[in-house]
Design a protein around this motif. Structure first.
Motif, PDB file in Angstrom:
ATOM      1  N   GLN A   1      43.183 -59.947 -19.498  1.00 57.25           N
ATOM      2  CA  GLN A   1      44.589 -59.750 -19.850  1.00 57.25           C
ATOM      3  C   GLN A   1      45.285 -58.887 -18.806  1.00 57.25           C
ATOM      4  OE1 GLN A   1      44.955 -58.150 -23.847  1.00 57.25           O
ATOM      5  NE2 GLN A   1      46.007 -59.994 -24.516  1.00 57.25           N
ATOM      6  N   ALA A   2      44.629 -57.771 -18.429  1.00 54.77           N
ATOM      7  CA  ALA A   2      45.223 -56.870 -17.439  1.00 54.77           C
ATOM      8  C   ALA A   2      45.424 -57.586 -16.107  1.00 54.77           C
ATOM      9  CB  ALA A   2      44.329 -55.641 -17.254  1.00 54.77           C
ATOM     10  N   ILE A   3      44.446 -58.399 -15.715  1.00 53.81           N
ATOM     11  CA  ILE A   3      44.540 -59.133 -14.443  1.00 53.81           C
ATOM     12  C   ILE A   3      45.672 -60.155 -14.504  1.00 53.81           C
ATOM     13  CG2 ILE A   3      43.327 -60.754 -12.926  1.00 53.81           C
ATOM     14  CD1 ILE A   3      40.713 -59.266 -13.737  1.00 53.81           C
ATOM     15  N   LEU A   4      45.786 -60.858 -15.629  1.00 53.68           N
ATOM     16  CA  LEU A   4      46.854 -61.853 -15.781  1.00 53.68           C
ATOM     17  C   LEU A   4      48.240 -61.201 -15.775  1.00 53.68           C
ATOM     18  CD1 LEU A   4      45.315 -64.222 -18.507  1.00 53.68           C
ATOM     19  CD2 LEU A   4      45.622 -64.697 -16.067  1.00 53.68           C
ATOM     20  N   LEU A   5      48.287 -59.923 -16.172  1.00 55.57           N
ATOM     21  CA  LEU A   5      49.552 -59.199 -16.186  1.00 55.57           C
ATOM     22  C   LEU A   5      49.854 -58.549 -14.838  1.00 55.57           C
ATOM     23  CD1 LEU A   5      49.350 -57.604 -19.749  1.00 55.57           C
ATOM     24  CD2 LEU A   5      50.950 -59.376 -18.983  1.00 55.57           C
ATOM     25  N   GLY A   6      49.053 -58.884 -13.814  1.00 58.91           N
ATOM     26  CA  GLY A   6      49.359 -58.442 -12.458  1.00 58.91           C
ATOM     27  C   GLY A   6      48.534 -57.304 -11.920  1.00 58.91           C
ATOM     28  N   MET A   7      47.562 -56.813 -12.715  1.00 57.82           N
ATOM     29  CA  MET A   7      46.725 -55.709 -12.252  1.00 57.82           C
ATOM     30  C   MET A   7      45.625 -56.235 -11.322  1.00 57.82           C
ATOM     31  SD  MET A   7      47.968 -52.992 -13.526  1.00 57.82           S
ATOM     32  CE  MET A   7      48.847 -52.237 -14.881  1.00 57.82           C
ATOM     33  N   PRO A   8      45.357 -55.563 -10.185  1.00 54.73           N
ATOM     34  CA  PRO A   8      44.280 -56.009  -9.291  1.00 54.73           C
ATOM     35  C   PRO A   8      42.911 -55.789  -9.937  1.00 54.73           C
ATOM     36  CG  PRO A   8      45.185 -53.923  -8.542  1.00 54.73           C
ATOM     37  CD  PRO A   8      46.063 -54.380  -9.654  1.00 54.73           C
ATOM     38  N   PRO A   9      41.996 -56.751  -9.836  1.00 52.92           N
ATOM     39  CA  PRO A   9      40.695 -56.631 -10.496  1.00 52.92           C
ATOM     40  C   PRO A   9      39.933 -55.359 -10.166  1.00 52.92           C
ATOM     41  CG  PRO A   9      41.011 -58.859  -9.683  1.00 52.92           C
ATOM     42  CD  PRO A   9      42.153 -58.053  -9.150  1.00 52.92           C
TER      43      PRO A   9
ATOM     44  N   MET B   1      49.557 -51.805  -9.705  1.00 46.66           N
ATOM     45  CA  MET B   1      49.226 -51.068 -10.919  1.00 46.66           C
ATOM     46  C   MET B   1      50.328 -50.088 -11.302  1.00 46.66           C
ATOM     47  SD  MET B   1      45.130 -50.347 -10.624  1.00 46.66           S
ATOM     48  CE  MET B   1      45.033 -50.161 -12.396  1.00 46.66           C
ATOM     49  N   PHE B   2      51.084 -49.629 -10.318  1.00 44.91           N
ATOM     50  CA  PHE B   2      52.092 -48.602 -10.581  1.00 44.91           C
ATOM     51  C   PHE B   2      53.514 -49.154 -10.489  1.00 44.91           C
ATOM     52  CE2 PHE B   2      48.298 -46.623  -8.714  1.00 44.91           C
ATOM     53  CZ  PHE B   2      47.945 -45.781  -9.750  1.00 44.91           C
ATOM     54  N   GLU B   3      53.622 -50.433 -10.161  1.00 39.84           N
ATOM     55  CA  GLU B   3      54.940 -51.056 -10.090  1.00 39.84           C
ATOM     56  C   GLU B   3      55.395 -51.575 -11.445  1.00 39.84           C
ATOM     57  OE1 GLU B   3      54.484 -54.071  -7.179  1.00 39.84           O
ATOM     58  OE2 GLU B   3      54.313 -52.680  -5.474  1.00 39.84           O
ATOM     59  N   SER B   4      54.438 -51.796 -12.355  1.00 44.87           N
ATOM     60  CA  SER B   4      54.764 -52.311 -13.680  1.00 44.87           C
ATOM     61  C   SER B   4      53.846 -51.672 -14.715  1.00 44.87           C
ATOM     62  CB  SER B   4      54.605 -53.834 -13.711  1.00 44.87           C
ATOM     63  OG  SER B   4      54.736 -54.318 -15.018  1.00 44.87           O
ATOM     64  N   THR B   5      54.365 -51.518 -15.930  1.00 42.95           N
ATOM     65  CA  THR B   5      53.567 -50.943 -17.019  1.00 42.95           C
ATOM     66  C   THR B   5      52.979 -52.033 -17.917  1.00 42.95           C
ATOM     67  OG1 THR B   5      55.553 -50.759 -18.404  1.00 42.95           O
ATOM     68  CG2 THR B   5      54.970 -48.844 -17.043  1.00 42.95           C
ATOM     69  N   ALA B   6      53.189 -53.286 -17.548  1.00 44.90           N
ATOM     70  CA  ALA B   6      52.806 -54.396 -18.421  1.00 44.90           C
ATOM     71  C   ALA B   6      51.310 -54.430 -18.731  1.00 44.90           C
ATOM     72  CB  ALA B   6      53.234 -55.723 -17.785  1.00 44.90           C
ATOM     73  N   GLY B   7      50.473 -54.121 -17.738  1.00 43.83           N
ATOM     74  CA  GLY B   7      49.038 -54.250 -17.934  1.00 43.83           C
ATOM     75  C   GLY B   7      48.336 -53.002 -18.422  1.00 43.83           C
ATOM     76  N   TRP B   8      49.053 -51.900 -18.566  1.00 40.15           N
ATOM     77  CA  TRP B   8      48.408 -50.638 -18.918  1.00 40.15           C
ATOM     78  C   TRP B   8      47.889 -50.621 -20.358  1.00 40.15           C
ATOM     79  CZ3 TRP B   8      46.468 -46.884 -16.034  1.00 40.15           C
ATOM     80  CH2 TRP B   8      46.849 -46.845 -14.683  1.00 40.15           C
ATOM     81  N   GLY B   9      48.541 -51.346 -21.251  1.00 37.11           N
ATOM     82  CA  GLY B   9      48.033 -51.432 -22.618  1.00 37.11           C
ATOM     83  C   GLY B   9      46.657 -52.057 -22.653  1.00 37.11           C
ATOM     84  N   ALA B  10      46.475 -53.135 -21.875  1.00 40.00           N
ATOM     85  CA  ALA B  10      45.171 -53.794 -21.800  1.00 40.00           C
ATOM     86  C   ALA B  10      44.131 -52.882 -21.154  1.00 40.00           C
ATOM     87  CB  ALA B  10      45.290 -55.096 -21.014  1.00 40.00           C
ATOM     88  N   ILE B  11      44.535 -52.097 -20.149  1.00 33.50           N
ATOM     89  CA  ILE B  11      43.599 -51.186 -19.489  1.00 33.50           C
ATOM     90  C   ILE B  11      43.153 -50.077 -20.438  1.00 33.50           C
ATOM     91  CG2 ILE B  11      43.429 -49.398 -17.703  1.00 33.50           C
ATOM     92  CD1 ILE B  11      44.937 -51.178 -15.829  1.00 33.50           C
ATOM     93  N   ILE B  12      44.096 -49.539 -21.241  1.00 34.46           N
ATOM     94  CA  ILE B  12      43.736 -48.498 -22.210  1.00 34.46           C
ATOM     95  C   ILE B  12      42.765 -49.067 -23.249  1.00 34.46           C
ATOM     96  CG2 ILE B  12      44.612 -46.979 -24.024  1.00 34.46           C
ATOM     97  CD1 ILE B  12      45.255 -46.098 -21.152  1.00 34.46           C
ATOM     98  N   ALA B  13      43.039 -50.283 -23.731  1.00 31.71           N
ATOM     99  CA  ALA B  13      42.129 -50.930 -24.679  1.00 31.71           C
ATOM    100  C   ALA B  13      40.762 -51.152 -24.042  1.00 31.71           C
ATOM    101  CB  ALA B  13      42.722 -52.264 -25.147  1.00 31.71           C
TER     102      ALA B  13
END
Length: 286
Positions: free
Chosen positions: A27-35, A204-216
């Motif tokens: 999910q985090a990767i699909l939301l733009g976070m680098p693997p 990772m710092f340009e958008s907050t979209a993937g941070w919820g998935a990272i916290i989970a």
């Protein structure tokens, strides 16, 4: 609850949490976070969370003897490298497909234990024999082509994950699971942190979209590690690894509902064989 029942419960709990990890990671990767950024952040945050809990409530768990520390560092370094392969693979293949390939790790555990002169029982070999066709059926992706590089990366990650279990099993003879978990996560962080700094982490710092998935992902990593080593301490690395295959069911279910990935009839048959293999643990000798 006796130690065997405690170990089985812990191993199944670990499988539950581990089964969630690839879905949240994908999910985090699909939301733009680098693997590689995902694996570094979740490992560091999980180690920090555990350190804060130990420092506040159980400082005695920070003690570890030198040989035990060396074992945890070795296991953590190996698993840290393996996790880099794992999340790199997730950037190329689906969460369900990736976890299915990763589930080959009990075979690698058996191989490493054999090299350490720990021969599995006949029942364990039978259960592994049931697991092999189950995994083969489960990796059938409805005729779709699986990215070969991603598949190879995932298998390397599985082999390295399997190698760290027997190493930690040695340390767990004398040290509590919480202590082993903390120092193993610390060593994993030492491997993944440089990768975080030298890779492209800008997204990772340009958008907050993937941070919820990272916290989970951080929370399930934290919980899976604690329960994993509790299982290894009480029933050993081989039995924990075979029970850990139940994470496949969790991953496939979550991948279906959250990522839209589906199972074929052949894959469901494989899942049924896997459940039979896990159920046979009741016949294993202590």
């Amino acid at each position: 609850m006796n130690s065997r029942a405690k170990g089985i419960t812990a191993a199944l709990s670990s499988a539950l949490f581990l089964g969630m990890a690839p879905v949240f990671g994908k999910q985090a990767i699909l939301l733009g976070m680098p693997p590689l950024g995902v694996v570094a952040i979740r490992t560091i945050l999980a180690a920090l969370l555990l350190f804060l809990l130990i420092a506040i409530f159980k400082r005695q768990y920070l003690f570890i003897y030198p040989a035990g520390l060396l074992g945890c560092l070795l296991a953590g370094w190996i698993n840290g490298v393996g996790s880099l392969f794992y999340y790199s693979a997730l950037g190329r293949i689906g969460a369900g497909e990736g976890q299915l390939l990763y589930s080959l790790y009990p075979l690698f555990v058996a191989f490493w234990l054999f090299l350490d002169h720990q021969t599995p029982s006949r029942l364990t070999m039978l259960r592994i024999g049931l697991s092999i066709p189950a995994v083969i059926m489960l990796v059938q992706a409805g005729g779709e082509t699986i990215d070969i590089i991603g598949a190879i990366q995932m298998i390397i990650g599985a082999a390295l994950y399997a190698l760290h279990l027997p190493i930690n099993q040695r340390v767990l003879f004398d040290m509590p699971p919480i202590t082993v978990t903390f120092y193993t996560l610390l060593a994993m962080s030492a491997v993944t942190l440089p990768v975080f700094f030298f890779s492209d982490t800008g997204p990772m710092f340009e958008s907050t979209a993937g941070w919820g998935a990272i916290i989970a992902l951080t929370l399930v990593t934290f919980l899976s590690r604690l329960t994993l080593f509790l299982g290894v301490k009480n029933i050993g690395g081989m039995q924990t690894a075979i029970l850990g295959l139940s994470e496949l069911i969790v991953t496939m279910g979550m991948a279906h509902f959250l990522l839209g990935e589906d199972l074929t009839t052949i894959q469901w048959i494989g899942a049924f064989l896997l459940l039979i293999s896990m159920g046979l643990i009741g016949l294993e000798k202590t």
